[in-house]
Structures are given as structure tokens and as C-alpha cells.
Scaffold this active site. Structure first.
Site, PDB file in Angstrom:
ATOM      1  N   LYS A  99      -3.951   3.046 -15.597  1.00 24.45           N
ATOM      2  CA  LYS A  99      -2.841   2.770 -16.524  1.00 24.45           C
ATOM      3  C   LYS A  99      -3.220   1.803 -17.648  1.00 24.45           C
ATOM      4  O   LYS A  99      -2.661   1.875 -18.736  1.00 24.45           O
ATOM      5  CB  LYS A  99      -1.641   2.205 -15.753  1.00 24.45           C
ATOM      6  N   ASP A 152       8.143   4.379 -17.371  1.00 23.01           N
ATOM      7  CA  ASP A 152       8.612   3.749 -16.128  1.00 23.01           C
ATOM      8  C   ASP A 152       9.806   2.817 -16.382  1.00 23.01           C
ATOM      9  O   ASP A 152      10.778   2.810 -15.623  1.00 23.01           O
ATOM     10  CB  ASP A 152       7.489   2.928 -15.479  1.00 23.01           C
TER      11      ASP A 152
HETATM   12  P1  NAP Z   1       0.865  -2.468  -7.019  1.00 20.73           P
HETATM   13  O1  NAP Z   1       0.496  -2.566  -8.461  1.00 20.73           O
HETATM   14  O2  NAP Z   1      -0.220  -2.395  -6.012  1.00 20.73           O
HETATM   15  O3  NAP Z   1       1.798  -3.759  -6.677  1.00 20.73           O
HETATM   16  C1  NAP Z   1       2.329  -3.961  -5.385  1.00 20.73           C
HETATM   17  C2  NAP Z   1       2.877  -5.379  -5.239  1.00 20.73           C
HETATM   18  O4  NAP Z   1       3.366  -5.516  -3.897  1.00 20.73           O
HETATM   19  C3  NAP Z   1       1.832  -6.490  -5.421  1.00 20.73           C
HETATM   20  O5  NAP Z   1       2.463  -7.656  -5.876  1.00 20.73           O
HETATM   21  C4  NAP Z   1       1.335  -6.668  -3.984  1.00 20.73           C
HETATM   22  O6  NAP Z   1       0.749  -7.934  -3.733  1.00 20.73           O
HETATM   23  C5  NAP Z   1       2.645  -6.570  -3.230  1.00 20.73           C
HETATM   24  N1  NAP Z   1       2.420  -6.252  -1.826  1.00 20.73           N
HETATM   25  C6  NAP Z   1       1.614  -5.288  -1.307  1.00 20.73           C
HETATM   26  N2  NAP Z   1       1.659  -5.302   0.038  1.00 20.73           N
HETATM   27  C7  NAP Z   1       2.488  -6.328   0.369  1.00 20.73           C
HETATM   28  C8  NAP Z   1       2.932  -6.867   1.613  1.00 20.73           C
HETATM   29  N3  NAP Z   1       2.519  -6.350   2.791  1.00 20.73           N
HETATM   30  N4  NAP Z   1       3.802  -7.900   1.585  1.00 20.73           N
HETATM   31  C9  NAP Z   1       4.226  -8.443   0.413  1.00 20.73           C
HETATM   32  N5  NAP Z   1       3.826  -7.980  -0.807  1.00 20.73           N
HETATM   33  C10 NAP Z   1       2.974  -6.927  -0.816  1.00 20.73           C
HETATM   34  O7  NAP Z   1       1.799  -1.218  -6.751  1.00 20.73           O
HETATM   35  P2  NAP Z   1       2.897  -0.579  -7.739  1.00 20.73           P
HETATM   36  O8  NAP Z   1       2.254   0.438  -8.598  1.00 20.73           O
HETATM   37  O9  NAP Z   1       3.671  -1.682  -8.380  1.00 20.73           O
HETATM   38  O10 NAP Z   1       3.805   0.243  -6.692  1.00 20.73           O
HETATM   39  C11 NAP Z   1       4.559  -0.448  -5.719  1.00 20.73           C
HETATM   40  C12 NAP Z   1       5.563   0.492  -5.048  1.00 20.73           C
HETATM   41  O11 NAP Z   1       6.476   0.999  -6.017  1.00 20.73           O
HETATM   42  C13 NAP Z   1       4.925   1.714  -4.384  1.00 20.73           C
HETATM   43  O12 NAP Z   1       5.607   1.959  -3.180  1.00 20.73           O
HETATM   44  C14 NAP Z   1       5.180   2.833  -5.365  1.00 20.73           C
HETATM   45  O13 NAP Z   1       5.274   4.102  -4.728  1.00 20.73           O
HETATM   46  C15 NAP Z   1       6.525   2.415  -5.927  1.00 20.73           C
HETATM   47  N6  NAP Z   1       6.758   2.946  -7.280  1.00 20.73           N
HETATM   48  C16 NAP Z   1       7.836   3.753  -7.460  1.00 20.73           C
HETATM   49  C17 NAP Z   1       8.098   4.263  -8.710  1.00 20.73           C
HETATM   50  C18 NAP Z   1       9.293   5.166  -8.911  1.00 20.73           C
HETATM   51  O14 NAP Z   1       9.336   5.875  -9.910  1.00 20.73           O
HETATM   52  N7  NAP Z   1      10.258   5.134  -8.017  1.00 20.73           N
HETATM   53  C19 NAP Z   1       7.271   3.937  -9.799  1.00 20.73           C
HETATM   54  C20 NAP Z   1       6.177   3.089  -9.567  1.00 20.73           C
HETATM   55  C21 NAP Z   1       5.921   2.602  -8.296  1.00 20.73           C
HETATM   56  P3  NAP Z   1      -0.854  -8.018  -3.511  1.00 20.73           P
HETATM   57  O15 NAP Z   1      -1.457  -7.794  -4.870  1.00 20.73           O
HETATM   58  O16 NAP Z   1      -1.032  -9.390  -2.980  1.00 20.73           O
HETATM   59  O17 NAP Z   1      -1.227  -6.923  -2.536  1.00 20.73           O
END
Ligand code: NAP
Length: 285
Positions: free
Chosen positions: A70, A106
Site C-alpha cells: 500500500k 478505505d
Molecule cells: P495491521 O496494519 O497489521 O494493523 C493491525 C494493528 O492491530 C496493529 O496496531 C497491531 O499491533 C495490532 N494488533 C495485532 N495483533 C494484536 C493483538 N493480539 N493484540 C492487540 N493488538 C494487536 O492490519 P490492518 O491492515 O490495519 O488490518 C487489521 C484488521 O482490519 C484485519 O482484521 C483486517 O481484515 C481488517 N480490515 C478490514 C477492512 C474492511 O474493509 N472491513 C479494511 C482493512 C482492514 P502490532 O503492530 O503490535 O502487531
């Protein structure tokens, strides 16, 4: 008749519903084309550049971009939308005025779907965002652009602080903290937005909310996770009597916005939702 060959760049591309959503949109709009997954490893910049060259040659009419590209695609593009530039991430690539153009749907996809929750929580203008990764960035930008107060709670304080720093040069209504959500004085009238993957199907069971802390009254919950349709956190919030919404709506709204950028047509979000429901049913069998 034009053919709309579309696709998604990412790596690894885990369970993605994008092909089903966009094929339904193509079908509903009476357009020829297809939507393919293109797994491109992060250590292969030539392959990434080659995919973008295919858009430039109009062999492909558009691409979605997901983790880990991205941000990596940005230097390869000619121009960014205001939103993609502000968020610092691109999820949609197209040719516009002979330029390779990067957009981000998004943030608007989230806002379009948040309307359904806001109908029940119209007075709420403060958000607590759990997580500080890529989607938190889009959600933070979306809410700030609508004048919300935003608090970011991440397990790594440096990540929450970095997100705050990214946006806070001229924005006052943003605070960032490590959290420990226990430390927040007043969480009533707050929209809680889960942007962590905690609660995702076959990934991270459980809830990102502290076990020993009751969900505060007067709050509402938006969980970005879309599989399962109801996460543990959503179920807990429902039991506590809070309005809830899961991430399926955002998934469909951001896809519909991308589709419109590529084709100029507004697809049926109902048909896209049905395609998602059919696909998820299939994965359960
Ligand atoms: P990302 O960039 O990896 O960010 C995830 C965040 O969650 C980071 O701050 C991470 O911290 C934290 N995290 C991960 N595991 C954790 C845990 N066990 N406890 C507490 N915090 C934790 O991922 P993302 O792209 O933002 O996506 C996150 C979620 O949103 C996914 O489930 C994805 O499918 C969903 N999503 C949905 C949509 C939609 O259209 N509905 C769009 C985008 C994303 P660390 O860096 O410390 O691991």
C-alpha cells in the site's frame, strides 16, 4: 466493448473476497472482464513495477492494493488523490488523464458504512480506535476529516504515537496513548473502533477489549473484521446492549468505490453483499 481486467496486489493474499465482490459488480453492470489475485512478494520490486506497467498499457484497467504494497507503490505512481496523499497509502490504482493514479477508498468506505451505526448514535463524536496499523490510519483520517475527536490505543505505545505524529501537525482533536484502556477517564458517548485482527476467524481468537473492564454504557462498536460476521467483541457489546456493526459493510463500500473509479459505474452493493454471503457459505462447507 471494453474489457475490465482488474485485480488485487498483495502478499501473501489470504482469504480475499475481492474477486467475488468485483465479479458480481461486473456482472450486475453488464461489463465484460474479470478480477484476479496477484500475489507479489515484497522483495520483488520488478514484479510490482511490471504489474503497474500493465495498468499503464491498459492491459489491466485497475488494481486494488493491499499489504505489503500500500505504501511501496506510491513512488511508482504519477499522481495521488488528496485522500491517498493524506493517508500515505494507496488501495486503488487506475489510469486517469494518461497518468497512473493512486487513490484510497478505505476511509470513505468506512464513513459510508458508519452511517448505519450513526443513525443510532448521532450525538457521538468521539472515537477510541483499538490498534494503530494500516486500517487505523485510514479510519483516523476519515474521522478527523469529519471533525471527530480521536483517541488511539495500541499495544505498542510507539506505534500509537507515530500515528498521532503522522496526523497531528495541524490537527488538534487527536490524542494518542499506549493503552491500557483502564486509564481513560470517561468512555461514555464514545465510538469504539476495532482495527486489530483480534477476533478474526481461525486467526486470533478472543477480544481486544480487556477482560476485567466492562464495556462502558453509551458507547457503540464498529469492528472492522468481516470474518466472522460477528466477533467475540461484537457479541460482548451486544450483550452489554450497545449498538454494533461489523466490517462487511466497509469491505463492500470500499470495493464499490474502487469499482466506480475503474468503470464509472455505481455497482449494486446488495449484489456484492450477496456474493460475499455466498462465498463465505462456500468456505464453511
Ligand atoms: P495491521 O496494519 O497489521 O494493523 C493491525 C494493528 O492491530 C496493529 O496496531 C497491531 O499491533 C495490532 N494488533 C495485532 N495483533 C494484536 C493483538 N493480539 N493484540 C492487540 N493488538 C494487536 O492490519 P490492518 O491492515 O490495519 O488490518 C487489521 C484488521 O482490519 C484485519 O482484521 C483486517 O481484515 C481488517 N480490515 C478490514 C477492512 C474492511 O474493509 N472491513 C479494511 C482493512 C482492514 P502490532 O503492530 O503490535 O502487531
Amino acid at each position: 466493448m471494453s474489457t475490465f481486467n482488474l485485480g488485487l496486489l498483495g502478499y501473501p493474499i489470504k482469504a480475499s473476497f475481492s474477486p467475488q465482490l468485483h465479479r458480481a459488480a461486473l456482472n450486475d453492470s453488464g461489463l465484460q472482464g474479470d478480477y484476479q489475485l496477484y500475489p507479489i512478494p515484497p522483495d520483488d520490486p520488478e514484479a510490482l513495477a511490471e504489474m503497474l506497467a500493465r495498468v499503464r498499457k491498459r492491459e489491466l484497467r485497475g488494481l486494488n492494493v493491499t499489504i505489503p504494497h500500500k505504501q511501496a507503490v506510491i513512488p511508482l505512481l504519477d499522481k495521488l488523490s488528496e485522500t491517498a496523499n493524506a493517508i500515505g497509502a494507496v488501495n486503488t490504482i487506475s489510469m486517469k488523464n494518461r497518468q497512473l493514479f493512486g487513490d484510497n477508498t478505505d476511509a470513505q468506505g468506512f464513513l459510508n458504512d458508519l452511517v448505519h451505526l450513526s443513525e443510532k448514535t448521532s450525538s457521538v463524536r468521539k472515537a477510541l480506535i483499538l490498534g494503530a496499523g494500516g486500517s487505523a490510519r485510514a479510519v483516523t483520517y476519515a474521522l478527523l476529516s469529519e471533525g471527530w475527536e480521536v483517541i488511539i490505543a495500541a499495544r505498542r505505545p510507539d506505534q500509537a504515537q507515530a500515528l498521532k505524529n503522522y496526523f497531528s501537525s495541524n490537527i488538534e482533536q487527536l490524542s494518542a496513548l499506549k493503552l491500557d484502556i483502564h486509564g481513560l477517564a470517561d468512555l461514555s458517548s464514545t465510538l469504539i473502533v476495532n482495527t486489530t485482527p483480534v477476533g478474526m476467524l481461525s486467526h486470533l481468537q478472543g477480544s481486544p477489549w480487556p477482560e476485567d473492564l466492562p464495556l462502558p454504557g453509551g458507547t457503540a462498536l464498529y469492528d472492522l473484521i468481516y470474518t466472522p460476521a460477528k466477533t467475540q467483541l461484537m457479541a460482548d457489546a451486544e450483550v452489554a446492549g450497545l449498538p454494533i456493526r461489523g466490517g462487511i459493510g466497509m469491505l463492500i463500500e470500499q470495493a464499490a468505490l474502487s469499482f466506480r473509479i475503474w468503470t464509472g459505474k455505481k455497482p449494486s452493493t446488495q449484489k456484492m453483499l450477496q456474493a460475499y454471503l455466498d462465498a463465505i457459505q462456500h468456505t464453511r462447507q
